[in-house]
Design an enzyme around this catalytic site. Sequence first.
Site, PDB file in Angstrom:
ATOM      1  N   GLU A  33      -7.387  30.600 -31.634  1.00  0.00           N
ATOM      2  CA  GLU A  33      -7.243  29.570 -30.603  1.00  0.00           C
ATOM      3  C   GLU A  33      -8.447  29.504 -29.649  1.00  0.00           C
ATOM      4  OE1 GLU A  33      -5.619  26.467 -30.093  1.00  0.00           O
ATOM      5  OE2 GLU A  33      -3.910  27.650 -30.730  1.00  0.00           O
ATOM      6  N   SER A  88     -11.570  21.682 -29.899  1.00  0.00           N
ATOM      7  CA  SER A  88     -10.959  20.380 -29.626  1.00  0.00           C
ATOM      8  C   SER A  88     -10.992  20.005 -28.150  1.00  0.00           C
ATOM      9  CB  SER A  88      -9.505  20.377 -30.123  1.00  0.00           C
ATOM     10  OG  SER A  88      -8.731  21.321 -29.403  1.00  0.00           O
TER      11      SER A  88
HETATM   12 FE   FE2 Z   1      -3.571  25.361 -31.181  1.00  0.00          FE
END
Ligand code: FE2
Length: 256
Positions: free
Chosen positions: A175, A194
């Site tokens: 993550e 992201s």
């Molecule tokens: Fe995630």
Amino acid sequence: MLHRATATNEHPSGWQDYVVPQCWDAFTDDDHAVWDLLFARQTELLGTRVVTPFLDGIDLLRLSHPGVPDLDELNAILEPRTGWRTVAVTGLVPDEIFFAMLSERVFPVGNFIRKREELDYLEEPDCFHDLFGHIPMLAHHDYAEMTRHIGELGSAAIAVGEGDRASRIYWHSVEFGLAKEEAELKILGAGLASSFGEAHFSLESDTVERLPFSVSKAVHTPYRNDVFQPRYLVSQSVERTIRDVLALTPDELLAL
Ligand SMILES: [Fe+2]
């Protein structure tokens, strides 16, 4: 992100109860335009600041194709490659469901995308985070296998009330991990890849700690899920982290 929420039946018993149809046809023209905007903005922002397998995955899975990806079309490429497939969910799923999915090579993807007026604010992960952030790395055979193994570790750890141990390994690698690639610091984690704000911050801020990743260090390093990370763990290489995590047994995880 580690994942909380809604089952489709009143008495959920397994991860399958959290799966819903993606209803790709329900995405509006503006939803698709938001995906295109996010994709163009993020790929330009990342450039080569992300590990190479991520960029390879974007190409292999044809994620640059315009519009929100259709999960069936994506799975038709991903599943023959690494055995992983995506399923649609309505939002965050409980940790035990999330790890159970990972252990069976299933990745949950939110069946919604943020609105144009909320491009940089997310209460919970949407399909841009899930698909753009996570899925490229699941086209990489060994990384995909490491992610499946974390699912097994997580399921075993939760069974004895120690789920946080596996969650922290996941957090500090999959993550929000960073990784060295030929001595250069790169983004590894989906939460960073992201994120418009945190991607450069994680690499360039001089107000955060960057510590070498080890499974033991990850297990004992708490994290925040509501602000930019105060510290990042840096994998010596993606391959080294894959090797170290894959070598970890559930008993060893609990003994660390
Ligand atoms: Fe995630």
